[in-house]
Write an enzyme that holds these catalytic residues in place. Structure first.
Site, short mmCIF file in Angstrom:
data_model
loop_
_atom_site.label_atom_id
_atom_site.label_comp_id
_atom_site.label_asym_id
_atom_site.label_seq_id
_atom_site.Cartn_x
_atom_site.Cartn_y
_atom_site.Cartn_z
N SER A 2 -8.16 -9.63 1.11
CA SER A 2 -7.32 -8.99 0.09
C SER A 2 -7.11 -9.98 -1.04
CB SER A 2 -5.96 -8.62 0.68
OG SER A 2 -5.03 -8.30 -0.33
N TYR A 32 1.75 -11.42 5.09
CA TYR A 32 0.57 -10.57 4.84
C TYR A 32 -0.50 -11.38 4.11
CZ TYR A 32 -2.59 -7.02 3.15
OH TYR A 32 -3.74 -6.30 2.88
P1 NDP Z 1 -4.70 2.45 5.83
O1 NDP Z 1 -3.29 2.28 6.30
O2 NDP Z 1 -5.06 3.69 5.14
O3 NDP Z 1 -5.69 2.24 7.07
C1 NDP Z 1 -5.49 1.21 8.00
C2 NDP Z 1 -6.33 1.49 9.22
O4 NDP Z 1 -6.12 0.43 10.17
C3 NDP Z 1 -5.97 2.78 9.91
O5 NDP Z 1 -7.15 3.44 10.29
C4 NDP Z 1 -5.20 2.34 11.15
O6 NDP Z 1 -5.45 3.25 12.20
C5 NDP Z 1 -5.88 1.01 11.43
N1 NDP Z 1 -5.08 0.13 12.26
C6 NDP Z 1 -3.88 -0.44 11.96
N2 NDP Z 1 -3.41 -1.15 13.00
C7 NDP Z 1 -4.35 -1.02 13.99
C8 NDP Z 1 -4.45 -1.51 15.30
N3 NDP Z 1 -3.49 -2.28 15.84
N4 NDP Z 1 -5.54 -1.20 16.04
C9 NDP Z 1 -6.51 -0.42 15.51
N5 NDP Z 1 -6.48 0.08 14.27
C10 NDP Z 1 -5.41 -0.22 13.52
O7 NDP Z 1 -4.98 1.18 4.93
P2 NDP Z 1 -6.29 0.70 4.12
O8 NDP Z 1 -7.46 1.56 4.40
O9 NDP Z 1 -5.88 0.51 2.72
O10 NDP Z 1 -6.47 -0.73 4.75
C11 NDP Z 1 -7.65 -1.16 5.44
C12 NDP Z 1 -7.73 -2.66 5.36
O11 NDP Z 1 -7.84 -3.07 4.01
C13 NDP Z 1 -6.52 -3.41 5.92
O12 NDP Z 1 -6.98 -4.56 6.59
C14 NDP Z 1 -5.73 -3.79 4.66
O13 NDP Z 1 -4.95 -4.94 4.86
C15 NDP Z 1 -6.86 -4.05 3.70
N6 NDP Z 1 -6.54 -3.97 2.28
C16 NDP Z 1 -5.93 -2.86 1.74
C17 NDP Z 1 -5.66 -2.80 0.38
C18 NDP Z 1 -4.97 -1.65 -0.27
O14 NDP Z 1 -4.40 -1.83 -1.37
N7 NDP Z 1 -5.00 -0.47 0.30
C19 NDP Z 1 -6.06 -3.89 -0.51
C20 NDP Z 1 -6.67 -5.01 0.17
C21 NDP Z 1 -6.92 -5.01 1.49
P3 NDP Z 1 -4.38 3.71 13.31
O15 NDP Z 1 -3.03 3.69 12.69
O16 NDP Z 1 -4.88 5.06 13.71
O17 NDP Z 1 -4.56 2.70 14.41
C1 8X3 Z 2 -3.25 -5.20 -0.50
C2 8X3 Z 2 -3.43 -5.53 -1.93
O1 8X3 Z 2 -2.22 -6.23 -4.05
O2 8X3 Z 2 -1.14 -4.61 -2.58
O3 8X3 Z 2 -3.98 -6.08 0.29
O4 8X3 Z 2 -1.29 -6.91 -1.88
S1 8X3 Z 2 -1.95 -5.84 -2.64
#
Ligand code: NDP
Ligand code: 8X3
Length: 252
Positions: free
Chosen positions: A137, A150
């Site tokens: 991220s 985070y």
């Molecule tokens: P979402 O919340 O939409 O998706 C997160 C996914 O992770 C879900 O499918 C959830 O599934 C799964 N998950 C969470 N905890 C667990 C666990 N303990 N075991 C298995 N699966 C898990 O978020 P995003 O798609 O946005 O995020 C995906 C990744 O990208 C993350 O690592 C996030 O930190 C990263 N990210 C996101 C950004 C953003 O702005 N959206 C920016 C930068 C990075 P379930 O709850 O069904 O287990």
């Molecule tokens: C999530 C991106 O900018 O919301 O990883 O922290 S930000």
């Protein structure tokens, strides 16, 4: 064609990644905790490719090992691991944050990603072929108020990805760290404990990245020629950028 394992496939990036790889015919292993979501996605994509769903909490080391080491054919030869499962919990200052939230982020974003990687790596090394794509991220690169643990977990993901490259030199395995900025998924809803209004306010009046944007980047990395490794790629919406240093004028 080897299989693609996507953790966190029930929502956001993982869901969008699954759709792109399914359209290209890769056998897919979809993992997350919400089996109902995985089943719906499997029904949606089942006409395009072979799909295996795994109800998995990546924090559970034994479960990760059991599930990923017992994949049936043709899913057992894993070519690509998208280490995407992750979350942010809270945006409070470090002196007020909930330690349970900190534990959950460390256990998921760091330890879960470590477990999935460690379980699948020996097979990739034996086949002299594989690709690991880790979701970092901008928060791992740039500090912001409330980013504390985070951001720390995502800095781990960045450095772990680089160190994997160092260890895997000569073994035919590629490793990439994808580092997005603001992207509208369920991310903020999870961060704010299900508060939809607070989550929506994060993206109000600007155009965030979409899950499809991130999936496109991941698919591009995966389909580059085998000799090309994207070490890291950071992307933001145009409407997100940097601020001047913050200065307190009331204290030393
Ligand atoms: P979402 O919340 O939409 O998706 C997160 C996914 O992770 C879900 O499918 C959830 O599934 C799964 N998950 C969470 N905890 C667990 C666990 N303990 N075991 C298995 N699966 C898990 O978020 P995003 O798609 O946005 O995020 C995906 C990744 O990208 C993350 O690592 C996030 O930190 C990263 N990210 C996101 C950004 C953003 O702005 N959206 C920016 C930068 C990075 P379930 O709850 O069904 O287990
Ligand atoms: C999530 C991106 O900018 O919301 O990883 O922290 S930000």
């Amino acid at each position: 064609m080897g299989s693609v394992v996507v953790t966190g496939a029930s929502s956001g990036f993982g869901y969008a990644v699954a759709k792109l790889f399914a359209a290209a015919g890769y056998p897919l292993v979809l993992a997350a905790r919400r089996q109902d979501r995985l089943s719906a996605l499997s029904d949606e994509l089942g006409g395009l490719t072979k799909i295996h769903t795994v109800c998995l909490d990546v924090r559970d080391r034994a479960s990760v090992s059991d599930c990923l080491l017992s994949l049936p054919e043709p899913f057992d030869a894993v070519e690509i691991l998208v280490n995407n499962a992750g979350l942010a919990l809270g945006l409070g200052a470090a002196d007020e944050a909930d330690l349970d939230d900190w534990d959950a982020m460390v256990d998921t974003n760091i330890k879960g990603l470590m477990y999935c990687t460690r379980v699948l790596l020996p097979g990739m090394v034996a086949r002299q072929s594989g690709l690991i794509i880790n979701l970092g991220s901008v928060a791992g690169q740039w500090p912001y108020p409330g980013g504390n643990v985070y951001g720390g977990t995502k800095a781990f993901v960045q450095q772990f990805s680089r160190n994997l490259r160092a260890d895997l030199l000569g073994k035919g395995i590629r490793v990439a760290c994808v580092e997005p900025g603001m992207c509208e998924t369920e991310f903020s809803k999870v961060r704010f404990g299900g508060d939809e209004e607070k989550a929506a306010a994060v993206y109000e009046g600007m155009t965030p990245l979409s899950a499809r944007d991130i999936a496109d980047v991941i698919f591009w990395i995966a389909t580059l020629p085998d000799h090309v490794n994207v070490n890291e790629i950071e992307l933001m919406p145009v409407a997100q950028a940097f601020s001047p240093f913050a200065v307190s004028r009331t204290t030393q």
